[in-house]
Design an enzyme around this catalytic site. Structure first.
Site, PDB file in Angstrom:
ATOM      1  N   GLY A  17       0.821  -1.214   0.000  1.00 12.31           N
ATOM      2  CA  GLY A  17       0.000   0.000   0.000  1.00 12.31           C
ATOM      3  C   GLY A  17       0.851   1.258   0.000  1.00 12.31           C
ATOM      4  N   SER A 113      -7.587   0.421  12.712  1.00  7.53           N
ATOM      5  CA  SER A 113      -8.175   1.748  12.868  1.00  7.53           C
ATOM      6  C   SER A 113      -8.894   1.815  14.207  1.00  7.53           C
ATOM      7  CB  SER A 113      -9.171   1.956  11.735  1.00  7.53           C
ATOM      8  OG  SER A 113     -10.193   2.843  12.121  1.00  7.53           O
ATOM      9  N   SER A 114      -9.055   3.035  14.731  1.00  6.07           N
ATOM     10  CA  SER A 114      -9.738   3.179  16.019  1.00  6.07           C
ATOM     11  C   SER A 114     -11.234   2.875  15.909  1.00  6.07           C
ATOM     12  CB  SER A 114      -9.518   4.585  16.584  1.00  6.07           C
ATOM     13  OG  SER A 114     -10.041   5.552  15.715  1.00  6.07           O
ATOM     14  N   CYS A 115     -11.747   2.700  14.678  1.00  7.45           N
ATOM     15  CA  CYS A 115     -13.186   2.398  14.547  1.00  7.45           C
ATOM     16  C   CYS A 115     -13.501   0.940  14.887  1.00  7.45           C
ATOM     17  CB  CYS A 115     -13.704   2.759  13.166  1.00  7.45           C
ATOM     18  SG  CYS A 115     -13.117   1.653  11.889  1.00  7.45           S
ATOM     19  N   TYR A 142     -15.956  -1.779   7.531  1.00  8.37           N
ATOM     20  CA  TYR A 142     -14.505  -1.591   7.626  1.00  8.37           C
ATOM     21  C   TYR A 142     -14.007  -2.126   8.975  1.00  8.37           C
ATOM     22  CZ  TYR A 142     -10.088   1.036   7.496  1.00  8.37           C
ATOM     23  OH  TYR A 142      -8.763   1.402   7.490  1.00  8.37           O
ATOM     24  N   LYS A 146     -11.213  -5.004   9.841  1.00 12.84           N
ATOM     25  CA  LYS A 146      -9.991  -4.692  10.587  1.00 12.84           C
ATOM     26  C   LYS A 146      -9.871  -5.535  11.856  1.00 12.84           C
ATOM     27  CE  LYS A 146      -7.976  -1.867   7.842  1.00 12.84           C
ATOM     28  NZ  LYS A 146      -6.673  -2.257   7.266  1.00 12.84           N
ATOM     29  N   HIS A 185     -11.827  11.877   4.330  1.00 14.36           N
ATOM     30  CA  HIS A 185     -12.112  12.064   5.746  1.00 14.36           C
ATOM     31  C   HIS A 185     -12.248  13.556   6.031  1.00 14.36           C
ATOM     32  CE1 HIS A 185     -10.546   7.907   6.025  1.00 14.36           C
ATOM     33  NE2 HIS A 185     -11.406   7.832   7.005  1.00 14.36           N
TER      34      HIS A 185
HETATM   35  P1  GDP Z   1     -15.317   8.938  10.870  1.00 15.42           P
HETATM   36  O1  GDP Z   1     -14.326   9.197  11.953  1.00 15.42           O
HETATM   37  O2  GDP Z   1     -15.350   7.513  10.419  1.00 15.42           O
HETATM   38  O3  GDP Z   1     -16.693   9.431  11.265  1.00 15.42           O
HETATM   39  O4  GDP Z   1     -14.785   9.699   9.580  1.00 15.42           O
HETATM   40  P2  GDP Z   1     -14.804  11.163   8.915  1.00 15.42           P
HETATM   41  O5  GDP Z   1     -13.444  11.722   9.021  1.00 15.42           O
HETATM   42  O6  GDP Z   1     -15.360  11.018   7.544  1.00 15.42           O
HETATM   43  O7  GDP Z   1     -15.833  12.066   9.749  1.00 15.42           O
HETATM   44  C1  GDP Z   1     -15.548  12.529  11.039  1.00 15.42           C
HETATM   45  C2  GDP Z   1     -16.622  13.508  11.492  1.00 15.42           C
HETATM   46  O8  GDP Z   1     -16.473  14.724  10.753  1.00 15.42           O
HETATM   47  C3  GDP Z   1     -18.067  13.028  11.263  1.00 15.42           C
HETATM   48  O9  GDP Z   1     -18.835  13.435  12.370  1.00 15.42           O
HETATM   49  C4  GDP Z   1     -18.472  13.811  10.014  1.00 15.42           C
HETATM   50  O10 GDP Z   1     -19.870  14.023   9.913  1.00 15.42           O
HETATM   51  C5  GDP Z   1     -17.740  15.131  10.267  1.00 15.42           C
HETATM   52  N1  GDP Z   1     -17.572  15.982   9.063  1.00 15.42           N
HETATM   53  C6  GDP Z   1     -17.870  17.305   8.999  1.00 15.42           C
HETATM   54  N2  GDP Z   1     -17.684  17.776   7.769  1.00 15.42           N
HETATM   55  C7  GDP Z   1     -17.227  16.741   7.019  1.00 15.42           C
HETATM   56  C8  GDP Z   1     -16.864  16.615   5.646  1.00 15.42           C
HETATM   57  O11 GDP Z   1     -16.938  17.549   4.861  1.00 15.42           O
HETATM   58  N3  GDP Z   1     -16.427  15.380   5.238  1.00 15.42           N
HETATM   59  C9  GDP Z   1     -16.340  14.311   6.097  1.00 15.42           C
HETATM   60  N4  GDP Z   1     -15.877  13.133   5.635  1.00 15.42           N
HETATM   61  N5  GDP Z   1     -16.715  14.396   7.395  1.00 15.42           N
HETATM   62  C10 GDP Z   1     -17.149  15.592   7.847  1.00 15.42           C
END
Ligand code: GDP
Length: 315
Positions: A17, A113-115, A142, A146, A185
């Site tokens: 990767g 991942s922490s998820c 996911y 993991k 993200h």
């Molecule tokens: P997560 O940690 O798996 O939830 O991954 P993300 O990084 O995609 O999202 C983290 C948090 O950021 C969530 O609560 C999203 O709703 C929020 N968030 C706010 N604005 C955005 C955006 O424009 N894109 C994404 N991906 N997340 C966003």
């Protein structure tokens, strides 16, 4: 198995990767070790195909391997492409781990991942919180893959004595991140949106969800350093959390990104988009007791990421 040091000097280390954000950072970090770095492009070996992975490993015979290859994405990508997230990741990790055992790879580091932790796990989340409750629905596909990856490492360790270890990082960001708004993200998404809003002279930046969830962000160069540290010093069956040790509310993150980017407008929140897990903060005591801690603060990491974006990724 004891934590016998595993020096990388003179060893052949495969970064699976290497085109991704984590793999590329790891290749940069490994360049400072006296090792031979092996990589292979997707066009040559599809890691989801068992025979291709087995043939490549049998031919190249790495001594160490890091599984940084994965199908990854933000909350919307996870939620809307569940089959890809579960199938690709299960296939990639099962193929690599099994072939690594067959080819006598001495040390393998699997990246999760922490998820993987339950949605409502007590915060900060210790490694022991694994499998103590239901997962967050938006990224369960996911997460299940993991969890299977870290269990594969444990199973091959128990049955065959393989020195296969696992690291579970917090939400990552940094140079090489994916800035595509549909699959990125939050850090990359808000950075790109703030940048475009500043250039367009817009007066607001659209933040998904309520802005209230909390996330912990680790700079990818710090992660790469932690991975090298773990490869060299850790041999336990238990997986190890890798985090920054603190978290931030999404609305505050958005304000900080706006500041770094120089966007002076306000924030709007879109309740039509999911919030996901309310909070994800890792307990990093195990790693700090082992002797590693991160060195890049969030503001600094964001500034460096923004410089990278402007130079290499601006559409
Ligand atoms: P997560 O940690 O798996 O939830 O991954 P993300 O990084 O995609 O999202 C983290 C948090 O950021 C969530 O609560 C999203 O709703 C929020 N968030 C706010 N604005 C955005 C955006 O424009 N894109 C994404 N991906 N997340 C966003």
């Amino acid at each position: 198995m004891t934590d016998a040091p595993y020096p990388l000097g003179g060893r052949r280390v495969w970064v699976a990767g290497h085109r991704g954000m984590v793999g590329a950072a790891l290749v940069r970090r490994l360049a400072h070790e006296d090792c031979e770095i092996l990589t292979v492009d997707r066009a040559e070996v599809d890691l989801r195909r068992q025979s291709e992975v087995e043939d490549w490993l049998a031919e190249t015979r790495p001594q160490a391997a890091v599984v940084a290859a994965a199908t990854v994405g933000g909350i919307q990508a996870n939620d809307s492409r569940p089959a890809e997230f579960i199938y690709d990741n299960l296939a990639i990790e099962a193929n690599i781990i099994h072939a690594a055992w067959r080819c006598g790879v001495e040390k393998l580091l699997f990246l999760g991942s922490s998820c993987i932790y339950p949605r409502d796990a007590a915060q900060p989340m210790t490694e022991e919180a694994l499998l103590t409750g239901p997962l967050e629905a938006t990224n369960q596909w996911y997460a299940v893959a993991k969890i299977a990856g870290l269990k594969l490492c444990q199973a091959y360790r128990r049955q065959y004595g393989c020195d296969f270890i696992s690291a579970m990082p917090a939400n990552l960001y940094g140079p090489g991140d994916n800035f595509d708004l549909a699959s990125s993200h939050v850090v990359a998404a808000l950075m790109r949106k703030a940048h475009e809003a500043r250039i367009a002279g817009d007066d607001s930046l659209a933040v998904w969800g309520s802005g209230r969830p909390r996330r912990e962000f680790l700079y990818v160069e710090d992660l790469a350093d932690a991975l090298v540290f773990l490869l060299q010093t850790y041999s336990g069956e238990a997986h190890v959390n890798v985090g920054a040790g603190k978290d931030i509310v999404i609305s505050e993150l958005a304000a900080l990104i706006a500041e770094v980017v120089g966007f002076a407008g306000g924030l709007t929140f879109d309740p039509g988009k999911p919030d996901g897990t309310p909070r994800k903060l890792l307990d990093v005591s195990r790693l700090s007791e082992l002797g590693w801690s991160p060195s890049t603060g969030l503001r600094d990491g964001l500034a460096q990421t923004y410089r990278w974006f402007c130079e290499y990724a601006e559409p």
